[in-house]
Design a protein around this motif. Structure first.
Motif, PDB file in Angstrom:
ATOM      1  N   SER A  76      88.220  21.486  49.412  1.00 45.90           N
ATOM      2  CA  SER A  76      88.010  20.379  48.479  1.00 45.90           C
ATOM      3  C   SER A  76      89.305  19.981  47.777  1.00 45.90           C
ATOM      4  O   SER A  76      90.333  20.653  47.899  1.00 45.90           O
ATOM      5  N   SER A  77      89.221  18.932  46.994  1.00 42.07           N
ATOM      6  CA  SER A  77      90.400  18.457  46.257  1.00 42.07           C
ATOM      7  C   SER A  77      90.762  19.358  45.086  1.00 42.07           C
ATOM      8  O   SER A  77      91.777  19.139  44.425  1.00 42.07           O
ATOM      9  N   ILE A  78      89.923  20.366  44.814  1.00 44.32           N
ATOM     10  CA  ILE A  78      90.297  21.349  43.780  1.00 44.32           C
ATOM     11  C   ILE A  78      91.617  22.007  44.217  1.00 44.32           C
ATOM     12  O   ILE A  78      92.488  22.280  43.396  1.00 44.32           O
ATOM     13  N   LEU A  79      91.758  22.224  45.526  1.00 43.30           N
ATOM     14  CA  LEU A  79      93.010  22.828  46.024  1.00 43.30           C
ATOM     15  C   LEU A  79      94.188  21.854  45.935  1.00 43.30           C
ATOM     16  O   LEU A  79      95.329  22.241  46.078  1.00 43.30           O
ATOM     17  N   LYS A  80      93.885  20.587  45.719  1.00 43.50           N
ATOM     18  CA  LYS A  80      94.984  19.615  45.512  1.00 43.50           C
ATOM     19  C   LYS A  80      95.296  19.484  44.026  1.00 43.50           C
ATOM     20  O   LYS A  80      96.041  18.603  43.617  1.00 43.50           O
ATOM     21  N   GLY A  81      94.596  20.284  43.204  1.00 45.03           N
ATOM     22  CA  GLY A  81      94.900  20.289  41.781  1.00 45.03           C
ATOM     23  C   GLY A  81      93.891  19.558  40.914  1.00 45.03           C
ATOM     24  O   GLY A  81      94.089  19.425  39.703  1.00 45.03           O
ATOM     25  N   GLU A  82      92.808  19.088  41.491  1.00 44.13           N
ATOM     26  CA  GLU A  82      91.824  18.371  40.671  1.00 44.13           C
ATOM     27  C   GLU A  82      91.048  19.359  39.804  1.00 44.13           C
ATOM     28  O   GLU A  82      90.636  20.425  40.280  1.00 44.13           O
ATOM     29  N   GLY A  83      90.821  19.010  38.539  1.00 49.43           N
ATOM     30  CA  GLY A  83      90.021  19.867  37.662  1.00 49.43           C
ATOM     31  C   GLY A  83      88.539  19.725  38.017  1.00 49.43           C
ATOM     32  O   GLY A  83      88.112  18.680  38.516  1.00 49.43           O
ATOM     33  N   PHE A  84      87.767  20.777  37.730  1.00 45.81           N
ATOM     34  CA  PHE A  84      86.347  20.758  38.110  1.00 45.81           C
ATOM     35  C   PHE A  84      85.581  19.654  37.367  1.00 45.81           C
ATOM     36  O   PHE A  84      84.656  19.057  37.888  1.00 45.81           O
ATOM     37  N   PHE A  85      86.003  19.391  36.119  1.00 48.99           N
ATOM     38  CA  PHE A  85      85.328  18.332  35.337  1.00 48.99           C
ATOM     39  C   PHE A  85      85.443  16.994  36.077  1.00 48.99           C
ATOM     40  O   PHE A  85      84.490  16.239  36.184  1.00 48.99           O
ATOM     41  N   ASP A  86      86.661  16.735  36.582  1.00 46.64           N
ATOM     42  CA  ASP A  86      86.878  15.469  37.285  1.00 46.64           C
ATOM     43  C   ASP A  86      86.104  15.441  38.596  1.00 46.64           C
ATOM     44  O   ASP A  86      85.604  14.393  39.001  1.00 46.64           O
ATOM     45  N   THR A  87      85.998  16.588  39.242  1.00 44.08           N
ATOM     46  CA  THR A  87      85.196  16.651  40.473  1.00 44.08           C
ATOM     47  C   THR A  87      83.760  16.246  40.169  1.00 44.08           C
ATOM     48  O   THR A  87      83.162  15.437  40.874  1.00 44.08           O
ATOM     49  N   GLU A 110      77.440  26.399  30.772  1.00 43.10           N
ATOM     50  CA  GLU A 110      77.013  25.944  29.448  1.00 43.10           C
ATOM     51  C   GLU A 110      78.082  25.026  28.837  1.00 43.10           C
ATOM     52  O   GLU A 110      77.774  23.983  28.251  1.00 43.10           O
ATOM     53  N   GLU A 111      79.333  25.417  29.023  1.00 39.63           N
ATOM     54  CA  GLU A 111      80.431  24.604  28.495  1.00 39.63           C
ATOM     55  C   GLU A 111      80.431  23.208  29.154  1.00 39.63           C
ATOM     56  O   GLU A 111      80.584  22.187  28.483  1.00 39.63           O
ATOM     57  N   LEU A 112      80.218  23.184  30.459  1.00 39.84           N
ATOM     58  CA  LEU A 112      80.159  21.890  31.159  1.00 39.84           C
ATOM     59  C   LEU A 112      79.051  21.021  30.575  1.00 39.84           C
ATOM     60  O   LEU A 112      79.230  19.828  30.346  1.00 39.84           O
ATOM     61  N   ALA A 113      77.913  21.658  30.325  1.00 39.40           N
ATOM     62  CA  ALA A 113      76.763  20.899  29.813  1.00 39.40           C
ATOM     63  C   ALA A 113      77.021  20.445  28.379  1.00 39.40           C
ATOM     64  O   ALA A 113      76.784  19.284  28.032  1.00 39.40           O
ATOM     65  N   GLN A 114      77.537  21.365  27.550  1.00 38.78           N
ATOM     66  CA  GLN A 114      77.692  21.032  26.131  1.00 38.78           C
ATOM     67  C   GLN A 114      78.750  19.975  25.885  1.00 38.78           C
ATOM     68  O   GLN A 114      78.603  19.106  25.037  1.00 38.78           O
ATOM     69  N   LYS A 115      79.856  20.042  26.636  1.00 37.55           N
ATOM     70  CA  LYS A 115      80.928  19.063  26.403  1.00 37.55           C
ATOM     71  C   LYS A 115      80.662  17.781  27.162  1.00 37.55           C
ATOM     72  O   LYS A 115      81.532  16.930  27.283  1.00 37.55           O
ATOM     73  N   ASN A 116      79.476  17.730  27.769  1.00 43.38           N
ATOM     74  CA  ASN A 116      79.097  16.543  28.542  1.00 43.38           C
ATOM     75  C   ASN A 116      79.959  16.319  29.767  1.00 43.38           C
ATOM     76  O   ASN A 116      80.081  15.207  30.259  1.00 43.38           O
TER      77      ASN A 116
END
Ligand code: ASP
Length: 298
Positions: A76-87, A110-116
């Motif tokens: 995936s593009s995570i290996l190209k440096g993309e953050g999971f939030f952006d994915t 939980e953090e993903l959910a809470q920070k939207n």
């Protein structure tokens, strides 16, 4: 339900609703054939290894008629440096409805959910570090109910690597809430003294006496830095023909390391419920996906 983060965040009536719906699916939807119902799409994002959980989420999604997308972290593009939030933001933009996530970092979902950071996606925790594996606990609860009826006063013994096991944590939380007496049996290096609602019994023969169910756990090698004294562990804590009570049911979340946490002989003579567990997992995960999809606003 918008997300399924952990057992803590579920109310008892929500748990019972999942169990009832899973029963309905078990009766009415045979595995192996397609029965389309929903029209959404599910992305499976597994950053740790999995066989049962990933396949059963995929089977459950397909049985409900969802389109399923498997994310391969290594490609995936995570290996190209993309953050999971952006994915996640991009998966949402592409049209995915639900993200089923397995990750090694505790508290991440939980953090993903809470920070939207889930954007419009619903998130389901498919196993997170050593802290939570809610759908495993739900399917174990479902399996226990089927074999033991109500759990009020039932003795459930969890044997093995408690401290590194997310399965143990989610099960302790859920089973004790429904009245089970949970006993943990492990050497001191696998104990977790921060846990509530359990009793520790280090002697396996005493722990297993009068058990209604015995749940073995794999030693979580991937989370352990020190060497485990395997030979001594096996001598003292393996569940086998000598210590397993006849009247108790034998469970294990899988994968089993034969002749480590359970003897091969016992597994081959009394392991049928260990194979039933992932099957029940399909119905329970169908119920979870269905209830979550109802809450997805698009
Ligand atoms: N499959 C379970 C989990 O993902 C148990 C294990 O790996 O030992 O936690």
């Amino acid at each position: 339900m918008k997300h399924l983060i952990d057992i803590k965040s579920l109310k008892n009536d929500e748990i019972l609703e999942i169990i009832e719906l899973a029963k309905y699916y078990e009766k009415n939807v045979p595995l192996g054939t397609q029965k389309k119902k929903q029209k959404g799409s599910v992305a499976l994002l597994f950053f740790e290894n999995s066989t049962r959980t990933r396949f059963s989420f995929e089977m459950a999604s397909r049985k409900l008629g969802f389109d399923v997308f498997n994310f391969e972290a290594q490609k995936s593009s995570i290996l190209k440096g993309e953050g999971f939030f952006d994915t996640l933001n991009n998966l949402n933009a592409i049209g995915c409805d639900i993200a089923v996530i397995r990750h090694s970092r505790e508290g991440f979902i939980e953090e993903l959910a809470q920070k939207n950071y889930s954007y419009g996606l619903s998130l389901i925790n498919a196993g997170e570090g050593k802290s939570a594996h809610p759908t495993q606990a739900l399917l174990d609860f479902y399996t226990l109910n089927k074999h033991l009826g109500t759990l009020e006063g039932k003795k459930i013994v969890i044997v093995g690597d408690i401290v590194h096991s997310r399965v143990a944590k989610s099960n302790i939380e859920l089973l004790s809430r429904f009245g089970a007496q949970v006993v943990c049996c492990s050497p001191d290096y696998f104990e977790d003294w921060t846990l509530e609602h359990i009793k520790y019994e280090p002697n396996i023969n005493i722990a297993l006496k009068d058990a209604d169910a015995v749940m073995g756990l794999r030693i979580q090698k991937e989370r352990i830095e020190n060497n485990v004294p395997y030979a001594q562990y096996i001598a003292d804590y393996q569940i086998n023909e000598k210590n397993m009570p006849d009247s108790a049911i034998l469970m294990h979340p899988g994968p089993v390391n034969r002749d480590v946490e359970i003897s091969s002989t016992l597994l081959d003579t009394k392991g049928e419920i260990i194979i039933e567990q992932p099957r029940n997992g399909v119905f329970v995960r169908m119920a979870v996906l269905d209830l979550i999809f109802e809450g997805v606003q698009r």
